[in-house]
Design a protein around this motif. Sequence first.
Motif, PDB file in Angstrom:
ATOM      1  N   PRO A 106       0.825  -1.215   0.000  1.00 14.23           N
ATOM      2  CA  PRO A 106       0.000   0.000   0.000  1.00 14.23           C
ATOM      3  C   PRO A 106       0.858   1.264   0.000  1.00 14.23           C
ATOM      4  N   ASP A 107       0.463   2.214  -0.825  1.00 11.17           N
ATOM      5  CA  ASP A 107       1.221   3.457  -0.961  1.00 11.17           C
ATOM      6  C   ASP A 107       0.249   4.643  -0.978  1.00 11.17           C
ATOM      7  N   PRO A 108       0.096   5.340   0.148  1.00  8.52           N
ATOM      8  CA  PRO A 108      -0.832   6.469   0.223  1.00  8.52           C
ATOM      9  C   PRO A 108      -0.560   7.545  -0.819  1.00  8.52           C
ATOM     10  N   CYS A 109       0.712   7.770  -1.154  1.00  8.34           N
ATOM     11  CA  CYS A 109       1.049   8.786  -2.157  1.00  8.34           C
ATOM     12  C   CYS A 109       0.523   8.393  -3.529  1.00  8.34           C
ATOM     13  N   ASN A 110       0.713   7.117  -3.892  1.00  7.77           N
ATOM     14  CA  ASN A 110       0.178   6.632  -5.161  1.00  7.77           C
ATOM     15  C   ASN A 110      -1.346   6.713  -5.178  1.00  7.77           C
ATOM     16  N   ASN A 111      -1.959   6.325  -4.062  1.00  4.84           N
ATOM     17  CA  ASN A 111      -3.420   6.372  -3.981  1.00  4.84           C
ATOM     18  C   ASN A 111      -3.934   7.783  -4.227  1.00  4.84           C
ATOM     19  N   ALA A 112      -3.332   8.767  -3.600  1.00  3.89           N
ATOM     20  CA  ALA A 112      -3.762  10.158  -3.765  1.00  3.89           C
ATOM     21  C   ALA A 112      -3.562  10.617  -5.207  1.00  3.89           C
ATOM     22  N   SER A 113      -2.411  10.259  -5.781  1.00  2.00           N
ATOM     23  CA  SER A 113      -2.138  10.629  -7.164  1.00  2.00           C
ATOM     24  C   SER A 113      -3.124   9.981  -8.123  1.00  2.00           C
ATOM     25  N   PHE A 114      -3.436   8.701  -7.889  1.00  3.77           N
ATOM     26  CA  PHE A 114      -4.348   7.981  -8.775  1.00  3.77           C
ATOM     27  C   PHE A 114      -5.764   8.548  -8.687  1.00  3.77           C
ATOM     28  N   MET A 115      -6.198   8.925  -7.488  1.00  7.88           N
ATOM     29  CA  MET A 115      -7.514   9.543  -7.348  1.00  7.88           C
ATOM     30  C   MET A 115      -7.598  10.819  -8.179  1.00  7.88           C
ATOM     31  N   LEU A 116      -6.564  11.624  -8.096  1.00 10.44           N
ATOM     32  CA  LEU A 116      -6.545  12.886  -8.829  1.00 10.44           C
ATOM     33  C   LEU A 116      -6.511  12.640 -10.337  1.00 10.44           C
ATOM     34  N   GLN A 117      -5.702  11.674 -10.767  1.00  6.21           N
ATOM     35  CA  GLN A 117      -5.600  11.374 -12.194  1.00  6.21           C
ATOM     36  C   GLN A 117      -6.921  10.827 -12.757  1.00  6.21           C
ATOM     37  N   LEU A 118      -7.556   9.935 -12.001  1.00  6.82           N
ATOM     38  CA  LEU A 118      -8.810   9.350 -12.460  1.00  6.82           C
ATOM     39  C   LEU A 118      -9.920  10.390 -12.558  1.00  6.82           C
ATOM     40  N   SER A 119     -10.022  11.235 -11.552  1.00  6.17           N
ATOM     41  CA  SER A 119     -11.059  12.262 -11.588  1.00  6.17           C
ATOM     42  C   SER A 119     -10.793  13.262 -12.704  1.00  6.17           C
ATOM     43  N   SER A 120      -9.516  13.540 -12.977  1.00  2.00           N
ATOM     44  CA  SER A 120      -9.160  14.435 -14.069  1.00  2.00           C
ATOM     45  C   SER A 120      -9.552  13.835 -15.412  1.00  2.00           C
ATOM     46  N   ALA A 121      -9.295  12.539 -15.592  1.00  2.00           N
ATOM     47  CA  ALA A 121      -9.638  11.871 -16.853  1.00  2.00           C
ATOM     48  C   ALA A 121     -11.137  11.876 -17.102  1.00  2.00           C
ATOM     49  N   VAL A 122     -11.927  11.541 -16.071  1.00  2.00           N
ATOM     50  CA  VAL A 122     -13.379  11.490 -16.247  1.00  2.00           C
ATOM     51  C   VAL A 122     -13.941  12.892 -16.484  1.00  2.00           C
ATOM     52  N   ALA A 123     -13.386  13.902 -15.798  1.00  2.00           N
ATOM     53  CA  ALA A 123     -13.822  15.277 -16.032  1.00  2.00           C
ATOM     54  C   ALA A 123     -13.544  15.678 -17.484  1.00  2.00           C
ATOM     55  N   PHE A 124     -12.381  15.300 -17.989  1.00  2.00           N
ATOM     56  CA  PHE A 124     -12.019  15.610 -19.380  1.00  2.00           C
ATOM     57  C   PHE A 124     -12.982  14.932 -20.352  1.00  2.00           C
TER      58      PHE A 124
END
Length: 398
Positions: free
Chosen positions: A187-205
Motif C-alpha cells: 500500500p502506498d498512500p502517495c500513489n493512492n492520492a495521485s491515482f484519485m486525482l488522475q482518475l477524476s481528471s480523466a473522467v472530467a475531461f
Amino acid sequence: NNAKNELCSQNGAKKTENANVLRPLSVENMDGSDTMEDDWDHLKNGDLERKVFAPRYSLVREIGRGSYGVVYEAIARKSGALVAVKKLRCDAPENVELALAEFWALASLEKRHENVVQLEECVLQRNGMAQKMSHGNKRSKQYLRLVETSLKGERVLSGMEEPCYLWFVMEFCEGGDLNQFILSRRPDPCNNASFMLQLSSAVAFLHQNNIVHRDLKPDNILISERSGSPVLKVADFGLSKVCAGLGTGAGAGPGRDSCEPKERSRSCVNINKFWLSSACGSDFYMAPEVWEGHYTAKADIFALGIIIWAMLERITFIDAESKRELLGTYVRQGRDIVPVGEALLENPKMVLSIPQRRRSQMSDVLRKLLRDMLAVNPQDRPDAIELHSRVGHITCTT
C-alpha cells in the motif's frame, strides 16, 4: 499429418496477414480519401508496386485477448517507439458497433489528455488492403458500410471469404492495468492520492468532451511508467457514447440512447441530462440506475467511486469467468457477494459501510466523498468537474 499441415498453413496465413495489414498501400491512402475499390483498381492496372511502402509497424507479441479483439505489443519501424495495436474483426454487427464506438470516442477528442489513452491512428483492412480511417469520413465507402452494419444490425460489409478488420494503433502502457499494479505492491498512500486525482481528471475531461465511458473498471485503466512515476490511462472505449449535437437535451428522453456519432455542438451541452437506455458495463461497477436501463453520465461517477474505494482499502473479489483477483467493492448477503449497485437497487435505504476495514486511515472528508459518489440517486452525486475539485482539495490537505 494432414491436420498438422493445415494448422501450419493457417498459422502461416495469420502471420502474413498480420505482417501486411499495417502496410499503407498508396500515397492517397494516407489521407483517408481513397476507398478500397480505388486500391483494387491500382492492383488490377499493375501500377501498385511503385506505391508500396515498408510495413510501418512490427508486431512483437500478443499481450491481451478479449471476446472480439486481440492486442499486440508492436514497434513503429520509423521511430522505434513501442505501441499497442488492437485488432478487431468486423465480422458481426455487435463487433462493428463496439469497434466504431471506440473509434468515434477517441477520434472525436480534439485535445490530448495525459490520463486518457492516445489513439495514434486507425486502419481499416480488407483482403490485405489497408486504409487509414478518419472520423466521419463520408468519402470512404468501407467506412459508410461499417456504419450501416452497426445501424442495421446485419452484416453488410463482408462475408467469411472477405475478412474485415479495424486496427487501432495506441500508446503502449508497459505497467499493465490498475489491478496488477495495486495488488503487486505494498500500500502506498502517495500513489493512492495521485491515482484519485488522475482518475477524476480523466473522467472530467471525457465528460467535458461529451463522452460517457460506461465501462470504467480497473481492467480498463492502464499504467504508463515512462516518466518515472506511474501515470494512469483510461482505455477501452468499446461501450462509450459520444453525446453530441443535441443542445441542452432537446430530443433526449427516457427509454432510448440519446447520444449519436455526429458532429458535436460543444456549447450548451449538459452531459448529465442525456439519458441512456442500454444497460451495459461490468456488474461490480454498475450504478443502480444502469441495472434498470435508465441513466446518465453520473453512472461513470458511481463506477469511479467503487474503484477508488476498492483501491484505497484493497478490497478484491475473484472473477468467476477469468478466476483473476480484481479490485472491487461489494455487499455480502449470506455467503454470496453482490455488486453494490445491484444491492442498492434492491434496497435503496441501505447504508454502505465506508470504510470496510476497522483499521482504515480514511479521513472523514474522503468517506463523505465516497458516500456522495455512491449515492442511490444520481442527482445526489457530484458531477465530474465538482468531483475533480473535491479530490484536489482532499489530496492537497492529506
